[in-house]
Design a protein around this motif. Structure first.
Motif, mmCIF file in Angstrom:
data_model
loop_
_atom_site.group_PDB
_atom_site.id
_atom_site.type_symbol
_atom_site.label_atom_id
_atom_site.label_comp_id
_atom_site.label_asym_id
_atom_site.label_seq_id
_atom_site.Cartn_x
_atom_site.Cartn_y
_atom_site.Cartn_z
ATOM 1 N N GLN A 7 37.133 -82.730 73.543
ATOM 2 C CA GLN A 7 37.568 -83.928 74.254
ATOM 3 C C GLN A 7 38.734 -84.597 73.515
ATOM 4 O OE1 GLN A 7 36.692 -84.913 77.238
ATOM 5 N NE2 GLN A 7 38.039 -86.700 77.169
ATOM 6 N N ALA A 8 38.620 -84.688 72.193
ATOM 7 C CA ALA A 8 39.686 -85.298 71.395
ATOM 8 C C ALA A 8 40.964 -84.478 71.503
ATOM 9 C CB ALA A 8 39.247 -85.420 69.935
ATOM 10 N N LEU A 9 40.824 -83.165 71.461
ATOM 11 C CA LEU A 9 41.989 -82.293 71.590
ATOM 12 C C LEU A 9 42.626 -82.434 72.973
ATOM 13 C CD1 LEU A 9 43.787 -80.151 70.341
ATOM 14 C CD2 LEU A 9 42.147 -78.416 71.113
ATOM 15 N N ALA A 10 41.805 -82.494 74.013
ATOM 16 C CA ALA A 10 42.310 -82.664 75.377
ATOM 17 C C ALA A 10 43.055 -83.986 75.509
ATOM 18 C CB ALA A 10 41.165 -82.595 76.379
ATOM 19 N N GLU A 11 42.546 -85.052 74.892
ATOM 20 C CA GLU A 11 43.226 -86.355 74.937
ATOM 21 C C GLU A 11 44.565 -86.294 74.218
ATOM 22 O OE1 GLU A 11 40.423 -89.181 73.417
ATOM 23 O OE2 GLU A 11 39.090 -88.964 75.155
ATOM 24 N N LYS A 12 44.601 -85.602 73.075
ATOM 25 C CA LYS A 12 45.864 -85.466 72.342
ATOM 26 C C LYS A 12 46.880 -84.682 73.179
ATOM 27 C CE LYS A 12 44.063 -85.771 67.641
ATOM 28 N NZ LYS A 12 43.882 -85.065 66.362
ATOM 29 N N VAL A 13 46.426 -83.622 73.829
ATOM 30 C CA VAL A 13 47.319 -82.837 74.678
ATOM 31 C C VAL A 13 47.827 -83.695 75.834
ATOM 32 C CG1 VAL A 13 47.422 -80.885 76.279
ATOM 33 C CG2 VAL A 13 46.342 -80.593 74.033
ATOM 34 N N ASP A 14 46.949 -84.489 76.435
ATOM 35 C CA ASP A 14 47.368 -85.376 77.525
ATOM 36 C C ASP A 14 48.413 -86.381 77.050
ATOM 37 O OD1 ASP A 14 45.710 -84.110 79.323
ATOM 38 O OD2 ASP A 14 44.091 -85.604 79.163
ATOM 39 N N ARG A 15 48.201 -86.939 75.852
ATOM 40 C CA ARG A 15 49.177 -87.894 75.304
ATOM 41 C C ARG A 15 50.509 -87.203 75.014
ATOM 42 N NH1 ARG A 15 44.714 -89.851 72.239
ATOM 43 N NH2 ARG A 15 45.561 -88.893 70.358
ATOM 44 N N LEU A 16 50.430 -85.977 74.523
ATOM 45 C CA LEU A 16 51.646 -85.219 74.242
ATOM 46 C C LEU A 16 52.408 -84.918 75.529
ATOM 47 C CD1 LEU A 16 53.412 -83.780 72.160
ATOM 48 C CD2 LEU A 16 51.930 -81.784 72.397
ATOM 49 N N ILE A 17 51.694 -84.549 76.566
ATOM 50 C CA ILE A 17 52.324 -84.290 77.866
ATOM 51 C C ILE A 17 52.984 -85.559 78.398
ATOM 52 C CG2 ILE A 17 51.839 -83.759 80.291
ATOM 53 C CD1 ILE A 17 49.713 -81.760 79.243
ATOM 54 N N ALA A 18 52.267 -86.676 78.292
ATOM 55 C CA ALA A 18 52.820 -87.953 78.757
ATOM 56 C C ALA A 18 54.069 -88.322 77.963
ATOM 57 C CB ALA A 18 51.770 -89.050 78.651
ATOM 58 N N ARG A 19 54.025 -88.091 76.665
ATOM 59 C CA ARG A 19 55.181 -88.415 75.823
ATOM 60 C C ARG A 19 56.362 -87.524 76.188
ATOM 61 N NH1 ARG A 19 54.847 -89.973 69.695
ATOM 62 N NH2 ARG A 19 53.726 -91.589 70.805
ATOM 63 N N CYS A 20 56.123 -86.251 76.435
ATOM 64 C CA CYS A 20 57.201 -85.333 76.836
ATOM 65 C C CYS A 20 57.812 -85.768 78.163
ATOM 66 C CB CYS A 20 56.670 -83.911 76.944
ATOM 67 S SG CYS A 20 56.388 -83.130 75.346
#
Length: 68
Positions: A7-20
């Motif tokens: 879940q933490a990894l998925a949230e980090k990936v989501d934040r990274l996608i949003a930042r990109c």
């Protein structure tokens, strides 16, 4: 990997996608601004050349009048 780590990894990936996505939007906006500035610069350079030519012509006419 347990569920909380996933879940933490998925949230980090989501934040990274949003930042990109945000960076892509910012980049697009900055490129548009750069294009606008380049167009304005070209227009100002053209106006400057026109003014320079007019001034040089006036100086030429004044010199011609001075010689007569």
């Amino acid at each position: 990997m347990d569920q909380s780590e996933l879940q933490a990894l998925a949230e980090k990936v989501d934040r990274l996608i949003a930042r990109c996505q945000k960076l892509e939007q910012d980049n697009t906006a900055l490129r548009q601004l750069q294009d606008d500035w380049n167009r304005e610069r070209a227009q100002l350079m053209q106006k400057n050349d026109l003014a320079r030519n007019k001034i040089e012509a006036m100086i030429g006419r004044l010199r011609a009048l001075e010689q007569h």
